[in-house]
Design a protein around this motif. Structure first.
Motif, short mmCIF file in Angstrom:
data_model
loop_
_atom_site.label_atom_id
_atom_site.label_comp_id
_atom_site.label_asym_id
_atom_site.label_seq_id
_atom_site.Cartn_x
_atom_site.Cartn_y
_atom_site.Cartn_z
N PRO A 234 -5.79 21.98 13.61
CA PRO A 234 -5.96 22.72 12.35
C PRO A 234 -6.65 21.96 11.24
CG PRO A 234 -3.62 22.31 12.80
CD PRO A 234 -4.39 21.81 13.98
N LEU A 235 -6.30 20.68 11.07
CA LEU A 235 -6.75 19.97 9.86
C LEU A 235 -7.41 18.63 10.18
CD1 LEU A 235 -3.56 20.79 7.76
CD2 LEU A 235 -5.88 21.57 7.24
N SER A 236 -7.75 18.39 11.44
CA SER A 236 -8.26 17.07 11.85
C SER A 236 -9.50 16.67 11.04
CB SER A 236 -8.61 17.07 13.34
OG SER A 236 -7.58 17.68 14.09
N ALA A 237 -10.49 17.55 10.99
CA ALA A 237 -11.73 17.21 10.28
C ALA A 237 -11.46 17.11 8.78
CB ALA A 237 -12.81 18.26 10.57
N PHE A 238 -10.61 17.98 8.26
CA PHE A 238 -10.30 17.94 6.82
C PHE A 238 -9.64 16.62 6.44
CE2 PHE A 238 -6.99 18.90 3.54
CZ PHE A 238 -7.85 18.92 2.46
N ARG A 239 -8.73 16.15 7.29
CA ARG A 239 -8.07 14.87 6.98
C ARG A 239 -9.11 13.74 6.95
NH1 ARG A 239 -2.76 16.62 7.91
NH2 ARG A 239 -2.46 17.66 9.89
N ALA A 240 -10.03 13.78 7.92
CA ALA A 240 -11.06 12.74 7.99
C ALA A 240 -12.02 12.83 6.80
CB ALA A 240 -11.83 12.86 9.31
N MET A 241 -12.39 14.05 6.45
CA MET A 241 -13.31 14.25 5.31
C MET A 241 -12.65 13.75 4.02
SD MET A 241 -14.22 18.13 6.37
CE MET A 241 -15.20 18.74 5.04
N SER A 242 -11.36 14.03 3.89
CA SER A 242 -10.65 13.65 2.66
C SER A 242 -10.55 12.13 2.54
CB SER A 242 -9.25 14.27 2.65
OG SER A 242 -9.36 15.66 2.77
N ALA A 243 -10.26 11.47 3.66
CA ALA A 243 -10.15 10.01 3.63
C ALA A 243 -11.51 9.39 3.30
CB ALA A 243 -9.63 9.49 4.97
N ALA A 244 -12.57 9.96 3.89
CA ALA A 244 -13.92 9.44 3.65
C ALA A 244 -14.31 9.65 2.18
CB ALA A 244 -14.92 10.12 4.58
N ALA A 245 -13.97 10.82 1.65
CA ALA A 245 -14.33 11.13 0.25
C ALA A 245 -13.61 10.17 -0.71
CB ALA A 245 -13.95 12.57 -0.08
N LEU A 246 -12.34 9.91 -0.43
CA LEU A 246 -11.57 9.02 -1.30
C LEU A 246 -12.19 7.61 -1.29
CD1 LEU A 246 -9.11 8.91 -3.13
CD2 LEU A 246 -7.74 8.25 -1.15
N ASN A 247 -12.62 7.21 -0.12
CA ASN A 247 -13.25 5.89 0.00
C ASN A 247 -14.53 5.82 -0.84
OD1 ASN A 247 -13.65 3.28 1.08
ND2 ASN A 247 -15.08 4.13 2.58
N VAL A 248 -15.31 6.89 -0.81
CA VAL A 248 -16.55 6.92 -1.60
C VAL A 248 -16.22 6.91 -3.10
CG1 VAL A 248 -18.56 8.33 -2.21
CG2 VAL A 248 -17.95 8.01 0.19
N TYR A 249 -15.26 7.74 -3.51
CA TYR A 249 -14.88 7.77 -4.94
C TYR A 249 -14.44 6.39 -5.40
CZ TYR A 249 -14.80 12.93 -4.88
OH TYR A 249 -15.13 14.25 -4.79
N ARG A 250 -13.60 5.74 -4.58
CA ARG A 250 -13.07 4.42 -4.98
C ARG A 250 -14.19 3.39 -5.07
NH1 ARG A 250 -7.68 4.69 -1.27
NH2 ARG A 250 -6.29 5.52 -2.86
N THR A 251 -15.09 3.47 -4.11
CA THR A 251 -16.18 2.50 -4.10
C THR A 251 -17.07 2.67 -5.33
OG1 THR A 251 -16.13 2.52 -1.69
CG2 THR A 251 -18.10 1.60 -2.69
#
Ligand SMILES: C[C@](O)(C(=O)O)[C@H](CC(=O)O)C(=O)O
Length: 297
Positions: A234-251
């Motif tokens: 159900p949410l596999s890609a969403f979880r990955a997208m969210s983690a990747a987005a957070l990493n970009v925001y933090r960077t």
């Protein structure tokens, strides 16, 4: 001849076993999943709540919230879409309305569950379920409301974690009797449980392989051996997208540049490719060559 979305879902089920049904959080993710070769897509209720509304999966989102996301996906992708209808969004008359609206919005299938209206994620403690009779009424209302007889009604039971295996299996049999096309036993913890459900009911059984929940991440091969007919992510890609987005925001915030994350990003060319950008542009150029050009005075 127009083949209904429900018929396309049934055809996919006949073509692939177990059928991988992959969650797409929005229309663009649906494009990615379709290009990857999946034959059926999923719109998660928890996903609509989290991604579209920014709220938890606690019965906050409405039928309209779900329909908005359904239409955005079915407008752009032909693959059959399974939709999480939670508890049906109200009483039996609301269940009927939900079914009719989803069919009009282009969905192929829904799942409806036996939690109380104030539902929560199926993998969390503290769930409460309605009586078997109440859920049978939900199924009957859904089956009766079908304007396309091929639209798929999937019954989810959350009883396993609340009342144990026997109760969940008894419920599954009653839901099939009431007309459910597929059984979705939620929060399964043993592979053999799927086999037992599959042996008990005359219809296909779905395995929900959601991450960080009660169910181990069984592979397609393992699930095939347990006679599972559909596997949900159900949410596999969403979880990955969210983690990747957070990493970009933090960077960006911490380093003042996104350079370090550039290799994790989809390129502009890739984005345009998945969007069929050039096909849109070509149509514009061929059909409307003057469009967008400065007008002569
Ligand atoms: C299937 C589910 O209902 C969903 O909303 O996608 C969730 C998924 C999740 O929270 O991981 C559920 O299993 O309850």
């Amino acid at each position: 001849m127009i083949i209904s979305a429900g018929s396309r879902f049934r055809a996919a089920l006949a073509e692939e076993k177990p059928l991988q049904v992959v969650g797409c959080i929005n229309a663009y993710a649906a494009r990615l999943a379709a290009r990857t070769g999946f034959k059926a897509l999923y719109l998660s209720g928890g996903g609509v709540a989290a991604a579209s509304l920014g709220v938890p999966d606690l019965a906050i989102s409405t039928l309209d919230d779900v329909l908005t996301d359904v239409r955005r996906i079915t407008d752009i992708i032909d693959l059959p879409l399974l939709v999480d209808a939670d508890t049906g969004f109200g009483g039996v008359l609301n269940v009927a309305r939900t079914v009719k609206s989803l069919i009009k919005a282009g969905a192929a299938a829904l799942h409806i569950e036996d939690q109380v209206d104030a539902k929560r994620c199926g993998h969390l403690p503290g769930k409460m379920i309605v009586s078997e009779a109440q859920m049978v009424d939900r199924i009957k209302a859904a089956v009766d409301a079908r304007t396309d007889p091929r639209f798929v009604i999937m019954a989810r039971t959350d009883a396993l974690a609340v009342e144990g295996l026997q109760s969940a299996m008894d419920r599954a049999c009653a839901f099939v009797e009431a007309g459910a096309d597929i059984i979705f036993p939620e929060a399964v913890t043993e592979l053999d449980t799927y086999r037992r459900f599959a042996a008990a009911v005359s219809v296909p059984v779905l395995a929900n392989i959601t991450e960080f929940g009660a169910t181990p991440l069984y592979s397609v091969e393992e699930l095939a051996k347990a006679d599972v007919s559909l596997v949900l992510y159900p949410l596999s890609a969403f979880r990955a997208m969210s983690a990747a987005a957070l990493n970009v925001y933090r960077t960006i915030r911490n380093e003042g540049t996104q350079k370090k994350t550039i290799d994790t990003m989809q390129t502009r060319a890739e984005l345009y490719d998945f969007l069929d950008y050039h096909a849109y542009e070509e149509k514009l150029n061929v059909m409307f060559p003057e469009s967008g050009k400065p007008e002569d005075d």
